[in-house]
Write a protein that holds these residues in place. Structure first.
Motif, PDB file in Angstrom:
ATOM      1  N   TYR A 122       0.817  -1.221   0.000  1.00 32.41           N
ATOM      2  CA  TYR A 122       0.000   0.000   0.000  1.00 32.41           C
ATOM      3  C   TYR A 122       0.852   1.273   0.000  1.00 32.41           C
ATOM      4  N   ILE A 123       2.004   1.236   0.664  1.00 29.27           N
ATOM      5  CA  ILE A 123       2.894   2.412   0.651  1.00 29.27           C
ATOM      6  C   ILE A 123       3.417   2.664  -0.764  1.00 29.27           C
ATOM      7  N   PHE A 124       3.870   1.602  -1.433  1.00 28.84           N
ATOM      8  CA  PHE A 124       4.363   1.757  -2.809  1.00 28.84           C
ATOM      9  C   PHE A 124       3.252   2.204  -3.760  1.00 28.84           C
ATOM     10  N   MET A 125       2.049   1.659  -3.568  1.00 28.35           N
ATOM     11  CA  MET A 125       0.931   2.062  -4.429  1.00 28.35           C
ATOM     12  C   MET A 125       0.617   3.548  -4.252  1.00 28.35           C
ATOM     13  N   ALA A 126       0.676   4.028  -2.999  1.00 27.18           N
ATOM     14  CA  ALA A 126       0.443   5.453  -2.740  1.00 27.18           C
ATOM     15  C   ALA A 126       1.486   6.308  -3.463  1.00 27.18           C
ATOM     16  N   GLY A 127       2.738   5.882  -3.404  1.00 25.22           N
ATOM     17  CA  GLY A 127       3.809   6.618  -4.080  1.00 25.22           C
ATOM     18  C   GLY A 127       3.636   6.635  -5.581  1.00 25.22           C
ATOM     19  N   TRP A 128       3.308   5.480  -6.151  1.00 25.10           N
ATOM     20  CA  TRP A 128       3.138   5.409  -7.605  1.00 25.10           C
ATOM     21  C   TRP A 128       1.898   6.159  -8.064  1.00 25.10           C
ATOM     22  N   ALA A 129       0.873   6.234  -7.222  1.00 25.27           N
ATOM     23  CA  ALA A 129      -0.335   7.000  -7.576  1.00 25.27           C
ATOM     24  C   ALA A 129       0.008   8.478  -7.768  1.00 25.27           C
ATOM     25  N   ILE A 130       0.864   9.004  -6.885  1.00 21.56           N
ATOM     26  CA  ILE A 130       1.281  10.408  -6.997  1.00 21.56           C
ATOM     27  C   ILE A 130       2.059  10.632  -8.294  1.00 21.56           C
ATOM     28  N   VAL A 131       3.023   9.751  -8.562  1.00 20.15           N
ATOM     29  CA  VAL A 131       3.838   9.877  -9.782  1.00 20.15           C
ATOM     30  C   VAL A 131       2.947   9.750 -11.023  1.00 20.15           C
ATOM     31  N   PHE A 132       1.996   8.829 -10.989  1.00 20.15           N
ATOM     32  CA  PHE A 132       1.103   8.595 -12.135  1.00 20.15           C
ATOM     33  C   PHE A 132       0.268   9.841 -12.451  1.00 20.15           C
ATOM     34  N   MET A 133      -0.272  10.490 -11.398  1.00 22.95           N
ATOM     35  CA  MET A 133      -1.080  11.697 -11.622  1.00 22.95           C
ATOM     36  C   MET A 133      -0.240  12.838 -12.192  1.00 22.95           C
ATOM     37  N   VAL A 134       0.986  12.972 -11.700  1.00 20.49           N
ATOM     38  CA  VAL A 134       1.889  14.000 -12.241  1.00 20.49           C
ATOM     39  C   VAL A 134       2.197  13.700 -13.711  1.00 20.49           C
ATOM     40  N   ALA A 135       2.472  12.439 -14.014  1.00 16.44           N
ATOM     41  CA  ALA A 135       2.800  12.040 -15.385  1.00 16.44           C
ATOM     42  C   ALA A 135       1.615  12.278 -16.326  1.00 16.44           C
ATOM     43  N   LEU A 136       0.382  11.962 -15.859  1.00 15.66           N
ATOM     44  CA  LEU A 136      -0.807  12.187 -16.695  1.00 15.66           C
ATOM     45  C   LEU A 136      -1.014  13.671 -16.980  1.00 15.66           C
ATOM     46  N   SER A 137      -0.756  14.501 -15.971  1.00 19.72           N
ATOM     47  CA  SER A 137      -0.976  15.941 -16.137  1.00 19.72           C
ATOM     48  C   SER A 137       0.021  16.564 -17.119  1.00 19.72           C
TER      49      SER A 137
END
Length: 496
Positions: free
Chosen positions: A345-360
């Protein structure tokens, strides 16, 4: 390494795992993925069928509505299956429930296989409902059956094979759904009916293997059959310690009957166990892993992958989940349950942040689509290494024999309800939050990680009775403290 050698020596246990898995949780993953390939063909079939019946074609929004009903029938069936799984496991036993469960998928295969011949898209909807019922029952009963049949030191690894079979089903469904195989316009009824093959394999293989020894001893009181089942599963191992532990658990629940879900909620002795499975079962679907598949095709297209090659790359996402679930299976009894859940869950939280930045930044920076693509794989890998498998193991470990079927009914109901909820709500979340659509999933991942870190005890290598005692201390901690405090003592004297 000794544990792995013991597992390899017990051929019957390995074959039991395979026989239970191929017609069990394999069907859940397989039936989720096979519906994706023929989407456009089925929608065309719906329109053509309606045109033949009425002489008027369907409007595009009506076709979309009918397709939504078809897709929604699967989680609705799953919810139904989760509710009936508890009574089935109690009355029929774990093994017999898995065997009878194949009737639902055989009915589903007949309906979908003959739907085009009968010119009835309603048969496809009904087929998806029965397929969901099959998945709902197997998702609850298979982990219970395997965990109760496994030796204590391998319980996590054996129960976790349920997640591995789910991932295997997902990948094979993606492969079989390719246009070159059964994903073409002429062959889609055979694709939808192909789920009958795993059902027939299980019906042929599983009757040769024993029932859960714990069910035989504790639920049925049949010690002789329990010993016979243990001898088949363990080979030449010494059974005295394991049998003694089962007899102690039998004595602990003597005179009790199997509980229903309402009784679990009313019982203060099960407060923390229930809270834990509610939190983790809900997070399983609300963490956003399935929604990553929603974005996969778009992200791959933006990364420059040709449209006709995207289905092959999507297979890679399912393969990630399979690889990590198998890896998790190998390390769970070494690493423990808490570290895998917490890390996932910690890694998923981190990747979620990176994913949203990448999409934007997808259209502004040329290499961002590749970062988005990496995030999809990393997110699925993080989910597979812990939450995907460990969540299904915990209800078996933290509840006793009388509470376990009801606990799985609650877990299964939450899983299917939340699957339906996310599937319904996610398009609206994307529309309103756009590139930041993963914020709700990020919050879920962080909250779940905090709960696991602060409140969930480790169950690795402990007997069911030891785990029950640990939760008993937590559940009655407040009362125990109150019992020690009697209030201010009466002052007998004022003498200094």
């Amino acid at each position: 390494m000794n544990k792995l050698q013991r597992l390899l020596q017990s051929k019957i246990l390995i074959l039991t795992i395979c026989a239970a898995g191929i017609g069990g949780t394999f069907q859940y993953g397989y039936n989720i993925s096979i519906i994706n390939a023929p989407t456009s063909y089925i929608q065309t079939f719906m329109n053509e069928t309606w045109l033949e019946r009425t002489g008027v074609p369907l409007e595009s929004n009506v076709i979309l509505l009918l397709w939504s009903f078809t897709v929604s029938a699967y989680p609705l069936g799953g919810l139904t299956g989760a509710v009936v799984a508890g009574p089935m496991a109690i009355m029929l036993g774990r093994k017999m429930s898995l065997l009878l469960n194949n009737a639902f998928v055989i009915i589903a295969a007949v309906l979908s296989g003959f739907s085009r011949m009968a010119k009835s898209f309603e048969m496809i909807m009904l087929s998806r409902f029965f397929t969901g019922v099959n998945a709902g029952v197997s998702m609850n009963i298979q982990p219970m059956y395997l965990a109760e049949s496994a030796p204590k030191k391998l319980r996590g690894a054996v129960a976790l094979t349920s997640a591995s079979f789910t991932a295997l089903g997902l990948v094979l469904g993606q492969v079989v759904g390719l246009r070159e195989l059964l994903g073409g316009e002429e062959s889609w009824p055979f694709l939808l009916a192909s789920n009958v093959v795993p059902a027939l394999i299980q019906l042929t293989a599983l009757p040769w293997f024993p029932e859960s020894p714990r069910y035989l001893l504790i639920d049925r009181g049949d010690e002789e059959s329990c010993i016979s089942a243990l001898q088949k599963l363990r080979g030449n191992s010494d059974l005295s310690a394991e049998l003694e532990e089962m007899l102690a658990e039998q004595a602990a629940v003597k005179g009790q009957r199997a509980k229903n879900p309402c009784e679990l909620f009313q019982n203060p002795a099960l407060r923390w166990q229930l809270t834990s499975i509610v939190v983790l079962s809900s997070a399983m679907q609300l963490c956003g892993n399935d929604s990553m598949y929603f974005y996969a095709a778009y992200v791959f297209q933006e990364a420059g992958i040709p449209q006709d090659k995207i289905p092959y790359v999507v297979i890679g996402t399912g393969s990630c989940e399979l690889i990590t679930s198998v890896t998790c299976n190998m390390i769970i009894d070494y690493a423990g349950r808490r570290p895998l859940l917490l890390g996932g869950y910690i890694f998923m939280a981190g990747w979620a942040i990176v994913f949203m930045v990448a999409l934007s930044q997808q259209t502004q920076i040329s290499w961002m689509p590749y970062l988005s693509m990496a995030c999809i794989f990393a997110y699925i890998l993080s989910f597979g290494i812990g939450p995907a498998g460990v969540t299904g193991v915990l209800p078996t470990e933290v509840f006793d024999q009388m509470s376990r079927p009801a606990a799985y009914m609650i877990c299964g109901s939450l899983l299917w309800f939340n699957l339906f909820l996310v599937g319904t709500a996610f398009p609206f979340i994307v529309k309103s939050l756009e590139h930041f659509c993963y914020i709700p999933f990020l919050v879920v991942c962080i909250c779940t990680a905090l709960y696991v870190g602060f409140f969930l005890p480790e169950t690795k290598g402990k007997s069911f009775l030891e785990i029950s005692e640990e939760f008993k201390k937590r559940n009655f901690k407040a009362k125990t403290r109150a019992a020690f405090y009697k209030g201010p003592e009466e002052i007998k004297s004022t003498m200094l």
